[in-house]
Write an enzyme that holds these catalytic residues in place. Structure first.
Site, PDB file in Angstrom:
ATOM      1  N   GLY A  14      51.307  76.457  51.358  1.00 54.13           N
ATOM      2  CA  GLY A  14      50.183  77.343  51.092  1.00 54.13           C
ATOM      3  C   GLY A  14      49.268  76.899  49.971  1.00 54.13           C
ATOM      4  O   GLY A  14      48.192  77.476  49.787  1.00 54.13           O
ATOM      5  N   MET A  17      44.751  71.629  48.420  1.00 57.23           N
ATOM      6  CA  MET A  17      44.534  70.327  47.793  1.00 57.23           C
ATOM      7  C   MET A  17      43.195  69.775  48.260  1.00 57.23           C
ATOM      8  O   MET A  17      42.901  69.813  49.457  1.00 57.23           O
ATOM      9  CB  MET A  17      45.657  69.361  48.198  1.00 57.23           C
ATOM     10  N   PRO A  18      42.356  69.259  47.368  1.00 63.35           N
ATOM     11  CA  PRO A  18      41.100  68.634  47.803  1.00 63.35           C
ATOM     12  C   PRO A  18      41.353  67.507  48.794  1.00 63.35           C
ATOM     13  O   PRO A  18      42.331  66.761  48.687  1.00 63.35           O
ATOM     14  CB  PRO A  18      40.498  68.114  46.493  1.00 63.35           C
ATOM     15  N   ALA A  19      40.450  67.372  49.745  1.00 62.61           N
ATOM     16  CA  ALA A  19      40.637  66.384  50.804  1.00 62.61           C
ATOM     17  C   ALA A  19      40.547  64.950  50.291  1.00 62.61           C
ATOM     18  O   ALA A  19      41.232  64.061  50.800  1.00 62.61           O
ATOM     19  CB  ALA A  19      39.589  66.600  51.903  1.00 62.61           C
ATOM     20  N   LEU A  20      39.703  64.703  49.299  1.00 66.48           N
ATOM     21  CA  LEU A  20      39.486  63.351  48.791  1.00 66.48           C
ATOM     22  C   LEU A  20      39.696  63.345  47.286  1.00 66.48           C
ATOM     23  O   LEU A  20      39.344  64.298  46.595  1.00 66.48           O
ATOM     24  CB  LEU A  20      38.063  62.883  49.135  1.00 66.48           C
ATOM     25  N   GLY A  21      40.281  62.260  46.785  1.00 63.68           N
ATOM     26  CA  GLY A  21      40.545  62.182  45.357  1.00 63.68           C
ATOM     27  C   GLY A  21      40.257  60.807  44.792  1.00 63.68           C
ATOM     28  O   GLY A  21      39.950  59.857  45.533  1.00 63.68           O
ATOM     29  N   ASP A  48      44.792  61.089  41.269  1.00 61.51           N
ATOM     30  CA  ASP A  48      46.104  60.578  41.648  1.00 61.51           C
ATOM     31  C   ASP A  48      46.509  59.425  40.754  1.00 61.51           C
ATOM     32  O   ASP A  48      45.830  58.397  40.697  1.00 61.51           O
ATOM     33  CB  ASP A  48      46.064  60.109  43.112  1.00 61.51           C
ATOM     34  N   TYR A  53      51.816  53.229  37.101  1.00 58.76           N
ATOM     35  CA  TYR A  53      50.460  52.710  36.872  1.00 58.76           C
ATOM     36  C   TYR A  53      50.184  52.501  35.382  1.00 58.76           C
ATOM     37  O   TYR A  53      49.183  51.889  35.025  1.00 58.76           O
ATOM     38  CB  TYR A  53      49.407  53.659  37.441  1.00 58.76           C
ATOM     39  N   LYS A  78      53.684  60.282  40.197  1.00 49.27           N
ATOM     40  CA  LYS A  78      54.783  59.829  41.041  1.00 49.27           C
ATOM     41  C   LYS A  78      55.975  59.369  40.199  1.00 49.27           C
ATOM     42  O   LYS A  78      55.803  58.783  39.130  1.00 49.27           O
ATOM     43  CB  LYS A  78      54.311  58.669  41.935  1.00 49.27           C
ATOM     44  N   HIS A 111      57.894  57.609  44.818  1.00 48.81           N
ATOM     45  CA  HIS A 111      56.979  56.495  45.034  1.00 48.81           C
ATOM     46  C   HIS A 111      57.348  55.629  46.246  1.00 48.81           C
ATOM     47  O   HIS A 111      56.461  55.098  46.915  1.00 48.81           O
ATOM     48  CB  HIS A 111      56.918  55.636  43.772  1.00 48.81           C
TER      49      HIS A 111
END
Length: 302
Positions: A14, A17-21, A48, A53, A78, A111
């Site tokens: 539910g 989340m935004p479609a593009l990041g 993300d 990283y 992650k 990951h």
């Protein structure tokens, strides 16, 4: 998600989340905070990152300096494979939160599946389930899981991930994996969504041309009055994927999210689908182990 560009995807628990990041893999720490800040100003609301990283601190800095309230930004990080295991996961999660400067994370992902030590993978996912139940994270998921890995994880935990983040671009469109994700109600998220892995990856498929120079992509870009990258990212959206393109360049950050005022026809989508080679540019997840990437996550926070 105030002032966000683009649609929101509803996850299987539910949460929206935004479609593009914005992805920050290979983003140098000294450039990451500025890239995140610029992206948020351009309407990105999904950022993300990952422990491996080595730029979680800078992501947090960029979010805090953006002027946009924390609750309007969806943050993913992650768990790295060297920290797999039930108790180790809690420690690694706490360390990521401290580096990000957050109290609650929006999405926590494993990951890699690490099939050679899958018991540790399962134990880490069970720890993530506890973090979810306790309200420390709003959704949990995985990266680079095959349909077989997903089935095994669900069988051992009784829980369905919200997101499966995988290498996915027109040269490697993961048709069967997307079907498996859809069957389970999992959002497929695309890393290297415009094929960058074929340019920078150590295991890149050298015989493939640059995706953004491919005649099909170039032709569609001219036809639609768009850039090749915008065509490929719009293709990802047409498929229902969540792309997370990486850049630290202001003009490319702005370009990559400017894809929500046009659409591709079904014929155009099919033309891009036809570019699939079945060859990945990144590592084979079935072969990844702690020895593949000898990375250890440092415990320090500046």
């Amino acid at each position: 998600m105030a002032l966000a560009k683009g649609p929101l995807y509803k996850l299987n628990n539910g949460i929206e989340m935004p479609a593009l990041g914005l992805g920050v893999f290979h983003s140098e720490p000294e450039k990451t905070a500025a890239a995140v800040r610029l992206a948020i100003a351009d309407g990105y609301r999904l950022i993300d990152t990952a422990a491996a990283y080595m730029n979680e601190e800078q992501v947090g800095e960029g979010i805090r300096s953006s002027g946009v309230a924390r609750e309007h930004i969806f943050v993913t990080t992650k768990l790295w494979i060297s920290d797999y295991g039930y108790d180790q996961t809690f420690h690694a999660f706490d360390q990521s939160l401290r580096k990000l400067g957050l109290h609650v994370l929006d999405l926590y992902l494993l990951h890699w599946p690490v099939p050679s030590a899958f018991e540790n993978t399962v134990n880490s996912y069970k720890a993530a389930m506890t973090l979810l139940a306790d309200g420390h994270v709003r959704a949990i998921g995985v990266c680079n899981f095959s349909p077989r890995d997903l089935d095994a994880l669900i069988e051992h935990t009784g829980h369905i991930p919200a997101v499966n983040q995988v290498e996915l671009h027109p040269f490697f469109n993961q048709r069967e994996l997307r079907k498996a994700d859809l069957k389970h109600g999992i959002i497929t998220q695309a890393w290297s969504p415009i094929g960058g892995v074929n340019r920078y990856g150590k295991t890149a498929t050298k015989e493939l041309p640059d995706l953004l120079s491919h005649p099909t992509i170039v032709l569609l870009a001219k036809k639609n009055g768009r850039t090749p990258a915008q065509i490929v990212l719009r293709w990802q959206i047409e498929l229902g994927n969540s792309p997370i393109p990486k850049s630290v360049h202001p003009e490319r950050i702005a370009e990559n999210i400017d894809i929500f005022d046009f659409a591709l026809t079904s014929e155009e989508v099919q033309a891009i689908d036809a570019l699939d080679t079945g060859k990945r540019g990144g590592p084979d997840p079935e072969q990844v182990s702690p020895e593949t990437f000898p990375i250890t996550i440092q415990d320090s926070v500046r």
